[in-house]
Design a protein around this motif. Structure first.
Motif, PDB file in Angstrom:
ATOM      1  N   LYS A  21       0.787  -1.073  -0.002  1.00  0.00           N
ATOM      2  CA  LYS A  21       0.338  -0.425  -0.138  1.00  0.00           C
ATOM      3  C   LYS A  21       0.365   0.888   0.097  1.00  0.00           C
ATOM      4  CE  LYS A  21      -3.301  -2.508   2.420  1.00  0.00           C
ATOM      5  NZ  LYS A  21      -3.633  -2.098   3.998  1.00  0.00           N
ATOM      6  N   PRO A  22       0.384   2.173  -0.316  1.00  0.00           N
ATOM      7  CA  PRO A  22       0.997   3.233  -0.531  1.00  0.00           C
ATOM      8  C   PRO A  22       1.573   3.655   0.746  1.00  0.00           C
ATOM      9  CG  PRO A  22      -0.704   3.154  -2.337  1.00  0.00           C
ATOM     10  CD  PRO A  22      -0.833   2.428  -1.294  1.00  0.00           C
ATOM     11  N   GLU A  23       0.630   3.603   1.788  1.00  0.00           N
ATOM     12  CA  GLU A  23       1.130   4.409   3.236  1.00  0.00           C
ATOM     13  C   GLU A  23       2.458   3.418   3.632  1.00  0.00           C
ATOM     14  OE1 GLU A  23       0.080   6.585   6.422  1.00  0.00           O
ATOM     15  OE2 GLU A  23      -0.209   6.273   4.723  1.00  0.00           O
ATOM     16  N   ASP A  24       2.521   1.986   3.231  1.00  0.00           N
ATOM     17  CA  ASP A  24       3.776   1.349   3.595  1.00  0.00           C
ATOM     18  C   ASP A  24       4.765   1.806   3.249  1.00  0.00           C
ATOM     19  OD1 ASP A  24       2.207  -0.727   4.578  1.00  0.00           O
ATOM     20  OD2 ASP A  24       2.106  -1.533   3.155  1.00  0.00           O
TER      21      ASP A  24
ATOM     22  N   ALA B 202       5.673   5.426   2.536  1.00  0.00           N
ATOM     23  CA  ALA B 202       5.781   5.977   2.890  1.00  0.00           C
ATOM     24  C   ALA B 202       6.039   6.215   4.121  1.00  0.00           C
ATOM     25  CB  ALA B 202       4.042   7.473   2.888  1.00  0.00           C
ATOM     26  N   LYS B 203       5.389   4.911   5.203  1.00  0.00           N
ATOM     27  CA  LYS B 203       6.285   4.987   6.260  1.00  0.00           C
ATOM     28  C   LYS B 203       7.548   5.236   6.272  1.00  0.00           C
ATOM     29  CE  LYS B 203       1.601   4.225   8.411  1.00  0.00           C
ATOM     30  NZ  LYS B 203       0.804   2.676   9.480  1.00  0.00           N
TER      31      LYS B 203
ATOM     32  N   SER C  90       9.335   7.875   4.986  1.00  0.00           N
ATOM     33  CA  SER C  90       9.618   9.209   5.364  1.00  0.00           C
ATOM     34  C   SER C  90      10.412   9.042   6.842  1.00  0.00           C
ATOM     35  CB  SER C  90       8.322  10.084   6.476  1.00  0.00           C
ATOM     36  OG  SER C  90       8.010   8.744   6.796  1.00  0.00           O
TER      37      SER C  90
ATOM     38  N   LYS D 293      -1.227   3.636  -8.554  1.00  0.00           N
ATOM     39  CA  LYS D 293      -1.348   3.089  -8.377  1.00  0.00           C
ATOM     40  C   LYS D 293      -1.538   1.562  -8.952  1.00  0.00           C
ATOM     41  CE  LYS D 293      -3.619   4.607  -4.465  1.00  0.00           C
ATOM     42  NZ  LYS D 293      -4.994   5.321  -3.592  1.00  0.00           N
TER      43      LYS D 293
ATOM     44  N   TYR E  92       3.743  13.840   5.746  1.00  0.00           N
ATOM     45  CA  TYR E  92       4.635  13.499   4.436  1.00  0.00           C
ATOM     46  C   TYR E  92       3.110  13.196   4.073  1.00  0.00           C
ATOM     47  CZ  TYR E  92       2.849   8.547   6.297  1.00  0.00           C
ATOM     48  OH  TYR E  92       2.136   7.374   6.924  1.00  0.00           O
ATOM     49  N   LYS E  93       2.621  13.602   2.812  1.00  0.00           N
ATOM     50  CA  LYS E  93       1.420  13.347   1.726  1.00  0.00           C
ATOM     51  C   LYS E  93       1.323  12.404   1.207  1.00  0.00           C
ATOM     52  CE  LYS E  93      -0.893  18.155   2.340  1.00  0.00           C
ATOM     53  NZ  LYS E  93      -1.169  19.454   1.477  1.00  0.00           N
ATOM     54  N   ILE E  94       0.325  11.340   0.451  1.00  0.00           N
ATOM     55  CA  ILE E  94       0.400  10.948  -0.660  1.00  0.00           C
ATOM     56  C   ILE E  94      -0.773  11.374  -1.655  1.00  0.00           C
ATOM     57  CG2 ILE E  94      -0.609   8.583  -1.235  1.00  0.00           C
ATOM     58  CD1 ILE E  94       0.544   7.520   2.036  1.00  0.00           C
TER      59      ILE E  94
ATOM     60  N   SER F 172      -1.768  10.882  -5.042  1.00  0.00           N
ATOM     61  CA  SER F 172      -2.201   9.460  -6.534  1.00  0.00           C
ATOM     62  C   SER F 172      -2.751   9.900  -7.875  1.00  0.00           C
ATOM     63  CB  SER F 172      -3.291   8.335  -5.614  1.00  0.00           C
ATOM     64  OG  SER F 172      -3.128   8.200  -5.126  1.00  0.00           O
TER      65      SER F 172
END
Length: 390
Positions: free
Chosen positions: A6-9, A11-12, A15, A37, A74-76, A78
């Protein structure tokens, strides 16, 4: 970790690595992750599970070490359609400049394939040349990180995610990178280009989805000839064949290249930093590759520009010779075999009288005879990237 990426993975994890690297120590960091995506890293099950596991594992490793940034958010963002990454990049730049916050830095991270990476870099370059305020921010306060999440990974920061993670854990310095600009010496009108395309034969019609509009930009390698045709076939086949099967079909493109694009004689003039011509080559050309610098490779690992020279000039050779020399290109030995000739130049001018394909960082454009003479040149350094201290 058993779920798809996932994008969150990512990004964390990224960052977290940035928050612990001393190059950003004491700074307020604003990250924008520009995510496609539909890229294979998210949609291909095997790749996606592997990346998710990698990011989760790395985040666990660094979680106990202290952060050195003053703050990090941070911002994701898409992408939804072709060209959207350009809009998102312009928006991120505008938002950062509007903050007008001292002691702050922005980091833009591309998360997709070659197309997403190219859109972001091209936008940064064009925005830097649109007004002085943006130029100063892009050259001094906005850093680009190009994640190797695509198929080719041409010009990314590292050719694999473990390599990028290693870079982000190392001592870093900033560097302003140049672009490669490609444009007709005399800009033709749309009607002239369309007429040239019609005049150059029925085979050209099958490439109707290829971009004809100049200028074009590259940030790793721009090339003309068989190489660009292989990239076109690769991009086409990977949309139609499942998994990685398209790799097996790509070499066959060499069999039909000369049929669709009958090679005529080209004139290539090489210019030094003072703007003087120091060499000229004439004749049919199999490959003309122009890099932003020397020591450039494709994501497949081919060492197209293996030394300090930024140009590879290969006169026309037969298909059997190309196949025979394939391994030497992969190993970066083609300058020693006499098949290719290296040059160092800041600009070249190509004169030609036929249609031919151009590839810029994994994207493909169509050149008609109306585009020639064609200029390919290095720009002044502009986009800020990171570089590992050796």
């Amino acid at each position: 970790m058993t779920h798809l990426l996932k994008p969150e993975d990512l990004a964390k994890c990224i960052s977290g690595l940035i928050a612990r690297n001393k190059i950003w120590a004491g700074k307020d960091i604003f990250l924008s992750f520009i995510v496609n995506k539909t890229a294979g890293c998210f949609t291909n099950k095997k790749k996606s599970l592997g990346y998710a596991s990698l990011f989760h594992s790395e985040l666990e490793k660094i979680s106990e070490s202290p952060e050195c940034t003053a703050s990090i958010t941070y911002k994701i963002l898409s992408t939804q359609y072709s060209g959207h990454a350009q809009e998102l990049t312009r928006g991120a730049i505008a938002e950062y400049i509007a903050l007008d916050k001292p002691n702050s830095e922005m980091v833009i991270v591309t998360c997709g394939g070659d197309g997403t990476c190219l859109e972001v870099q091209e936008t940064l370059y064009l925005e830097a040349h649109s007004e002085e305020k943006k130029r100063k921010a892009i050259m001094n306060n906005i850093t680009l990180i190009r994640m190797p999440l695509g198929t080719g990974n041409d010009g990314t920061d590292g050719h694999s995610m473990p390599e990028l993670i290693d870079i982000l854990k190392s001592q870093l310095i900033y560097k302003n990178a140049c672009a490669i600009k490609v444009y007709p010496e005399r800009m033709p009108g749309d009607e002239e280009i369309e007429k040239a395309a019609r005049d150059e034969g029925k085979n050209i019609a099958k490439y109707g989805d290829v971009n004809y509009k100049a200028p074009w930009y590259g940030f790793n390698i721009v090339s003309i000839g068989l190489d660009a045709y292989v990239v076109y076939m690769s991009n086409t086949l990977k949309k139609k064949l499942p998994g990685e099967f398209y790799h097996m079909a790509v070499p066959l493109s060499g069999l039909v290249f000369d049929k669709d694009f009958k090679m005529k004689s080209a004139k290539v003039e090489f210019f030094d930093d003072k703007g003087d011509i120091f060499a000229v080559r004439e004749g049919p050309v199999t490959l003309l590759a122009f890099g932003a610098s020397g020591h450039r490779v494709y994501g497949s690992g081919q060492k197209v520009l293996p030394d300090d020279n930024n140009i590879c000039y290969t006169p026309k050779v037969g298909l059997l010779k190309i196949i025979e020399e394939g391994k030497s290109y992969a190993k970066g030995l083609h300058f020693t075999t006499g098949v290719s000739e290296p040059f160092t130049a800041s600009k070249i001018r190509v004169s030609y009288d036929n249609a031919i394909l151009l590839q810029n960082d994994g994207e493909v454009a169509m050149l008609t005879k109306a585009h020639f003479p064609l200029i390919i040149e290095k720009t002044e350094p502009c986009i800020r990237i990171i570089q590992k201290v050796e």
